[in-house]
Design a protein around this motif. Structure first.
Motif, mmCIF file in Angstrom:
data_model
loop_
_atom_site.group_PDB
_atom_site.id
_atom_site.type_symbol
_atom_site.label_atom_id
_atom_site.label_comp_id
_atom_site.label_asym_id
_atom_site.label_seq_id
_atom_site.Cartn_x
_atom_site.Cartn_y
_atom_site.Cartn_z
ATOM 1 N N LEU A 61 0.833 -1.122 0.056
ATOM 2 C CA LEU A 61 -0.142 -0.045 0.010
ATOM 3 C C LEU A 61 0.829 1.378 -0.176
ATOM 4 O O LEU A 61 0.553 2.354 -0.607
ATOM 5 C CB LEU A 61 -0.916 0.078 1.111
ATOM 6 C CG LEU A 61 -2.306 -0.838 1.085
ATOM 7 C CD1 LEU A 61 -2.944 -0.831 2.251
ATOM 8 C CD2 LEU A 61 -3.052 -0.024 -0.125
ATOM 9 N N ALA A 62 1.988 1.166 0.747
ATOM 10 C CA ALA A 62 2.930 2.262 0.732
ATOM 11 C C ALA A 62 3.285 2.589 -0.598
ATOM 12 O O ALA A 62 3.504 3.838 -1.102
ATOM 13 C CB ALA A 62 3.855 2.365 1.737
ATOM 14 N N LEU A 63 3.880 1.351 -1.252
ATOM 15 C CA LEU A 63 4.419 1.702 -2.640
ATOM 16 C C LEU A 63 3.215 2.192 -3.595
ATOM 17 O O LEU A 63 3.694 2.951 -4.634
ATOM 18 C CB LEU A 63 4.938 0.342 -3.063
ATOM 19 C CG LEU A 63 6.209 -0.062 -2.443
ATOM 20 C CD1 LEU A 63 6.415 -1.714 -2.827
ATOM 21 C CD2 LEU A 63 7.335 0.776 -2.835
ATOM 22 N N ILE A 64 2.046 1.681 -3.735
ATOM 23 C CA ILE A 64 1.042 2.132 -4.500
ATOM 24 C C ILE A 64 0.827 3.449 -4.129
ATOM 25 O O ILE A 64 0.625 4.523 -5.211
ATOM 26 C CB ILE A 64 -0.271 1.262 -4.023
ATOM 27 C CG1 ILE A 64 0.043 -0.193 -4.709
ATOM 28 C CG2 ILE A 64 -1.479 1.849 -4.603
ATOM 29 C CD1 ILE A 64 -1.278 -1.036 -4.507
ATOM 30 N N GLU A 65 0.794 3.932 -2.912
ATOM 31 C CA GLU A 65 0.413 5.416 -2.731
ATOM 32 C C GLU A 65 1.471 6.324 -3.153
ATOM 33 O O GLU A 65 1.191 7.349 -3.799
ATOM 34 C CB GLU A 65 -0.083 5.489 -1.171
ATOM 35 C CG GLU A 65 -1.250 5.149 -0.588
ATOM 36 C CD GLU A 65 -1.537 5.124 0.774
ATOM 37 O OE1 GLU A 65 -0.691 5.755 1.513
ATOM 38 O OE2 GLU A 65 -2.441 4.878 1.210
ATOM 39 N N SER A 66 2.716 5.728 -3.006
ATOM 40 C CA SER A 66 3.886 6.589 -3.546
ATOM 41 C C SER A 66 3.774 6.877 -5.090
ATOM 42 O O SER A 66 4.069 7.760 -5.691
ATOM 43 C CB SER A 66 5.409 5.767 -3.150
ATOM 44 O OG SER A 66 6.309 6.777 -3.763
ATOM 45 N N LEU A 68 1.055 6.417 -6.982
ATOM 46 C CA LEU A 68 -0.197 7.504 -7.324
ATOM 47 C C LEU A 68 0.320 8.719 -7.029
ATOM 48 O O LEU A 68 0.045 9.582 -7.883
ATOM 49 C CB LEU A 68 -1.315 6.940 -6.463
ATOM 50 C CG LEU A 68 -2.248 5.996 -6.802
ATOM 51 C CD1 LEU A 68 -3.385 5.516 -6.027
ATOM 52 C CD2 LEU A 68 -2.700 5.855 -8.451
ATOM 53 N N GLU A 69 0.794 9.188 -5.962
ATOM 54 C CA GLU A 69 1.138 10.406 -5.554
ATOM 55 C C GLU A 69 2.171 11.143 -6.726
ATOM 56 O O GLU A 69 2.096 12.269 -7.246
ATOM 57 C CB GLU A 69 1.960 10.782 -4.141
ATOM 58 C CG GLU A 69 1.851 12.056 -3.876
ATOM 59 C CD GLU A 69 0.795 12.885 -3.729
ATOM 60 O OE1 GLU A 69 0.481 14.020 -3.963
ATOM 61 O OE2 GLU A 69 -0.537 12.159 -3.630
ATOM 62 N N ALA A 70 2.990 9.953 -7.036
ATOM 63 C CA ALA A 70 3.841 10.751 -8.146
ATOM 64 C C ALA A 70 3.286 11.073 -9.716
ATOM 65 O O ALA A 70 3.591 11.881 -10.316
ATOM 66 C CB ALA A 70 5.279 9.535 -8.534
ATOM 67 N N LYS A 71 2.317 10.120 -9.735
ATOM 68 C CA LYS A 71 1.391 10.657 -11.067
ATOM 69 C C LYS A 71 0.680 11.656 -10.910
ATOM 70 O O LYS A 71 0.342 12.406 -11.761
ATOM 71 C CB LYS A 71 0.521 9.408 -11.190
ATOM 72 C CG LYS A 71 1.229 8.227 -11.963
ATOM 73 C CD LYS A 71 1.932 8.595 -13.170
ATOM 74 C CE LYS A 71 2.645 7.181 -13.972
ATOM 75 N NZ LYS A 71 3.294 7.792 -15.242
ATOM 76 N N THR A 122 2.633 -2.753 -10.458
ATOM 77 C CA THR A 122 2.205 -2.561 -12.050
ATOM 78 C C THR A 122 1.360 -1.277 -12.064
ATOM 79 O O THR A 122 0.452 -1.309 -11.142
ATOM 80 C CB THR A 122 1.583 -3.618 -12.549
ATOM 81 O OG1 THR A 122 2.525 -4.733 -12.376
ATOM 82 C CG2 THR A 122 1.334 -3.674 -14.142
ATOM 83 N N TRP A 123 1.367 -0.356 -12.933
ATOM 84 C CA TRP A 123 0.619 0.767 -12.842
ATOM 85 C C TRP A 123 0.186 0.916 -14.601
ATOM 86 O O TRP A 123 0.721 0.834 -15.189
ATOM 87 C CB TRP A 123 1.306 1.810 -12.291
ATOM 88 C CG TRP A 123 2.392 2.564 -12.854
ATOM 89 C CD1 TRP A 123 2.621 3.469 -13.836
ATOM 90 C CD2 TRP A 123 3.786 2.005 -12.499
ATOM 91 N NE1 TRP A 123 3.896 3.709 -14.235
ATOM 92 C CE2 TRP A 123 4.810 2.673 -13.207
ATOM 93 C CE3 TRP A 123 4.609 1.183 -11.602
ATOM 94 C CZ2 TRP A 123 6.052 2.706 -13.207
ATOM 95 C CZ3 TRP A 123 5.523 0.844 -11.764
ATOM 96 C CH2 TRP A 123 6.691 1.512 -12.234
ATOM 97 N N THR A 124 -1.105 1.482 -14.712
ATOM 98 C CA THR A 124 -1.626 1.901 -15.763
ATOM 99 C C THR A 124 -2.256 3.046 -15.837
ATOM 100 O O THR A 124 -2.473 3.657 -14.738
ATOM 101 C CB THR A 124 -2.672 0.764 -16.405
ATOM 102 O OG1 THR A 124 -3.641 0.823 -15.337
ATOM 103 C CG2 THR A 124 -2.355 -0.720 -16.103
ATOM 104 N N VAL A 159 -5.474 0.045 -6.266
ATOM 105 C CA VAL A 159 -5.900 1.143 -6.000
ATOM 106 C C VAL A 159 -6.025 2.069 -7.204
ATOM 107 O O VAL A 159 -5.054 1.936 -8.156
ATOM 108 C CB VAL A 159 -5.067 2.261 -4.963
ATOM 109 C CG1 VAL A 159 -5.386 3.400 -4.708
ATOM 110 C CG2 VAL A 159 -4.766 1.402 -3.763
ATOM 111 N N ARG A 160 -7.218 2.714 -7.529
ATOM 112 C CA ARG A 160 -7.503 3.617 -8.863
ATOM 113 C C ARG A 160 -7.865 4.879 -8.380
ATOM 114 O O ARG A 160 -8.622 5.102 -7.348
ATOM 115 C CB ARG A 160 -8.497 2.635 -9.447
ATOM 116 C CG ARG A 160 -8.816 3.429 -10.819
ATOM 117 C CD ARG A 160 -9.815 2.351 -11.679
ATOM 118 N NE ARG A 160 -9.346 1.180 -11.731
ATOM 119 C CZ ARG A 160 -10.070 0.335 -12.510
ATOM 120 N NH1 ARG A 160 -11.433 0.772 -12.879
ATOM 121 N NH2 ARG A 160 -9.546 -0.584 -12.880
#
Length: 175
Positions: A61-66, A68-71, A122-124, A159-160
């Protein structure tokens, strides 16, 4: 009078026999104790797997939030660029070419991924219009983290979020 192999003791005016545990009783007690210990060890292993899964989920979750915040902080024109090693410079560009995790070429879904320890991130970025990024008014950004704790099945956290093109929401774009 014949001697009995059991010891006798006088208590309260009567003779009472004093006996110990037989071998069978001792073996039954050991079996019951072993079953109890095996259950306790199983519980400890189960709780350790749960703690490891919880730790990996928190890290994912920390990596996902990081990511998403970067995007979120990138200018719209750089939405398809990534700073994978987090050194402050954008070094990779997301592609819609059907390679490296991108399912279908030309479908408007741009994909990128990286492995960070036991977690595959993985991010899209999916635009609402196929074509150049500047033609889209919305982009859906999804980040997935897949991991597997020891002795457990593979798990995934997703997370989207949606991001609007500032040109379509009335914000001035600085050229």
């Amino acid at each position: 009078m014949r001697r009995n192999w059991r010891k006798q003791r006088r208590q309260g005016g009567r003779l009472r026999e004093q006996t110990g545990f037989s071998l069978v009783e001792s073996m039954v007690a050991l079996v019951v104790l072993a079953i109890g210990l095996a259950g306790s060890i199983g519980t400890f292993e189960w709780s350790e797997r749960g703690l490891q899964r919880g730790s990996l989920t928190t890290q994912a979750l920390a990596l996902i939030e990081s990511r998403l915040e970067a995007k979120r902080v990138l200018p719209w024109e750089q939405l398809l660029m990534d700073d994978v090693d987090r050194n402050g410079s954008l070094e990779t560009r997301m592609h819609d070419d059907g390679l490296l995790g991108d399912a279908v070429a030309g479908d408007g879904i741009f994909t990128s991924s990286v492995r960070q320890g036991p977690i595959r991130l993985t991010w899209t970025v999916e635009t609402n219009r196929v074509g150049p990024l500047s033609a889209a008014s919305l982009a859906t950004i999804e980040v997935r983290a897949a991991f597997q704790a020891a002795g457990d099945r593979e798990r995934e956290v997703r997370v989207r979020t949606i991001r609007a093109n500032p040109r379509y929401v009335g914000h001035a774009v600085v050229s």
